[in-house]
Design an enzyme around this catalytic site. Sequence first.
Site, mmCIF file in Angstrom:
data_model
loop_
_atom_site.group_PDB
_atom_site.id
_atom_site.type_symbol
_atom_site.label_atom_id
_atom_site.label_comp_id
_atom_site.label_asym_id
_atom_site.label_seq_id
_atom_site.Cartn_x
_atom_site.Cartn_y
_atom_site.Cartn_z
ATOM 1 N N CYS A 1 67.859 37.574 8.834
ATOM 2 C CA CYS A 1 68.156 38.585 9.855
ATOM 3 C C CYS A 1 67.116 38.561 10.969
ATOM 4 C CB CYS A 1 68.243 39.974 9.219
ATOM 5 S SG CYS A 1 66.849 40.396 8.169
ATOM 6 N N HIS B 1 64.771 44.963 6.594
ATOM 7 C CA HIS B 1 65.869 44.360 7.360
ATOM 8 C C HIS B 1 65.541 44.454 8.844
ATOM 9 C CE1 HIS B 1 69.839 42.984 8.295
ATOM 10 N NE2 HIS B 1 70.166 44.099 8.922
#
Length: 964
Positions: A42, A297
């Site tokens: 990510c 994340h």
Amino acid sequence: GIGEHVWLGEIDENSFHNIDDPNCERRKKNAFVGLTNLGATCYVNTFLQMWFLNLELRQALYLCPSTCSEYATGEGVPKDKDYEPQTICEHLQYLFALLQNSKRRYIDPSGFVKALGLDTGQQQDAQEFSKLFMSLLEDTLSKQKNPDVRNIVQKQFCGEYAYVTVCNQCGRESKLVSKFYELELNIQGHKQLTDCITEFLKEEKLEGDNRYFCETCQSKQNATRKIRLLSLPCTLNLQLMRFVFDRQTGHKKKLNTYIGFSELLDMEPFMEQKNGVYVYELSAVLIHRGVSAYSGHYIAHVKDPQTGEWYKFNDEDIEKMEGKKLQLGIEEDLAEPSKSQTRKPKCGKGTHCSRNAYMLVYRLQTREKSLTVEVPAFLQELVERDNCKFEEWCNEMAEMRKQSVARGKIKHEEVKELYKRLPAEAGSPYDFISLEWLQKWLDESTPPKPIDNTACLCSHGKLHPDKISIMKRISEYVADFFYRRYGGGPRLNVKALCKDCVVERCRILRLKNQLNEDYKTVTNLLKITVKGNDGFWVGKASLRSWRQLALEQLNEQDEDAEHSNGKMNGNAQNKDESNEEKREEEEELNFNEDIVCPHGDLCISENERRVVSKEAWEKLKQYFPKAPEFPNNRECCSQCKILEREGEENEALHKMMASEQKTSLQNLFHDKCRPCLGSWPQETDELYIVSQFFVEEWRKFVRRPTRCSPVSSVGNSALLCPHGGLMFTYASMTKEDSKLIALIWPSEWERIQKLFVVDHVIKITRTQAAGADPESALYSSEPQLCPECREGLLCQQQRDLREYTQATIYIHKVVDNKKVMKDAAPELNVSSSEAEEEREENKPEGEQDPDFNQTNGGAKRQKISHQSYVAYQKQGIRRSTRHRKVRGEKALLVSANQTLKELKIQIMHAFSVAPFDQNLSIDGKILSDDTATLGSLGVIPESVILLKADEPIADYAAMDDVMQ
């Protein structure tokens, strides 16, 4: 109750398939394209989206010529060949072209990620990735001829600052100009972005030991040092240093503190020259969700330069923010709560605050219209090819959905029609069919295979009575339809029920119920003395456990009846194997087999058996019909009688042999008056050598002649190399190899030659001139030493010390600069006591010292051939060199191929000393190369490494103020 309710009534046709609408994967109008997260990528996706929306960078990349010859010559894209980008620039421009004009909702960046060599399963430091990639891109583009392409990274991201040092004495100014691609701002102790920039540029005093050498004054002087911003790039990257190194734990940690920043940033107050345009507007905010530096994340909020609208890029999902406004609120609520959590400060209009933002990107404010970037023709052709593939996939999925619906409708009609006629009416013919198959027939996701009833058959090929519960009785009409349409078999009608299995099951159940009563009867019958020849021999062990054996056998038969068909549940092979293992394990437990000799006849030992009456035997035979039967007039095994006589003769012979050998070699047996090479006996000039293994085996035989095999050969070949040369020097036989050999007097040797087969004579001879000093004596051996094999053996031993795995070493922490000397701590350098050596040798197999190679597989030394003399050496040298731990010392398990850095991490966990605070040494040698292996550094099993720990700086806050 087998799943039919799904088909009864009206059904939505979407339930006939499990294929999602392919149009859900289609890109919406005026929407951006997402990027697939390949596991933990990510952080890569956020930067790709941010760089894609830098129109100047995108346009420059599109201008890069392709290295592929077909594209360079303008021939177009070959239809039969997939495009494979060759350089990082080609990967990036192809990715950008797909992000711009793809019809997909998201695309796969695996080609780009693979080209960079990134591990998709491991999350990397995002800030470090940004720096490294920009450096790589700049280096790649520097080879381009077009200056707009070659200099794009510098134009967009590169600024200049100077380190300026001013002498307080003479005022001389020293300036060092340096380029930067981002400003790294410390956020600890700050609340606003401008405060972080101010601290970055603040003045530092150089005083005391840190004074500056002035070229003008030609001496060290007090001075001041600071950074001056000389020029700023079009795109200003501000790295907020959220991930810092914690000296106390030796790991990175995340600073979850709020930092306020505005949408407009005026950099003029921070510039050395004040006459330029330095107003920047916020264009991107990169966010890290999570409280740990090692997980979480990454997402990106980026402004579309053409429309001014904000978008949130979260891998495949892209969300447009309402009202052209940046909205970070939801991101700040996702962090895990903590006790020390501070409240979110209030933000005014045009300002934001975040505790998860780790990078802010500002663009120089300009009134110029934003660029319109067109995809080059060859890239557009590649994108259209990918779009065609996508359309084909959509059509294929739509067709599959259509076919599934058609099949579902046919099945619906079939089930509705057959379900009413499925039950067999009373008195009407019927079939048994597998319940599992019926359920699969009703499950639209698995088209039914041919009917398979074999799992329900018994050993007689009929329907097993225990399988009725997994069968369904259906009408003959429906059964005809099923077999006609789907095939399979065998068909099982009313005649398929197996009477034989029912009878057998009844017999087993009856015996189970009768067992306790029969046990009492047999116990009473055993009390009656048997007269004449009417009795039968039964093993005493069998009689003691016959009830338990009978119960186990009945249960086993019960299970065998249940699993009589090998194909049941598809595990035929496994069940056969497990039954075979069970039979092997329980072979000795079969009734009355404990009195069967190896030749299958009645055993000769009457102590193991007794006579029982005919009535008792018949009762027992009901439970053990296959048990061996021996009437009490049966003779014992004739072969066993012969072997017994031979065994008795051999035992007598062994006892006589052991007594003779013990008498003949009395001193060798009791280990008395043995010669020693270290102090050569004066009464002889010759000594003979045998292996210590031979002596130990012989002593075992003499002690227990009836239990141990006699030793027939001296077996001296184990002490020689394949060339017939001796493996030991005279010096080694007096020291480390002394435990492998035994010295024999000449008189003893004469007796040994008569008693044993001598394969090789090994002799040591002393030569000394008359009246000469005993120390001047010369020693020779027959056969002579083999230098090559001796050298090979020593090399092997050294290699073993360098190639160990899971060996123990000791770390000794030195406190208050006190060096550990041999005199002060002799335990560090000596072996353990003799008693410990004995304990080591006497440990049972499997409990040897784990720090040594266990090639000998136990405390016993093994007799080996001359081909494996090296292995014999490794086995033989089993002296206990175990190190005795002292206070302040810890044992660690290490391997020779692990690095010093890995050892330091182990030490950190054991002593709570960070790796950079560890000073390690061994035998006075400093260990400093973190990349070197322990084997190459001379660390061997049982080594003691000294650890001197640097004291950490107490004031961590002061460290943040030091300019590196």
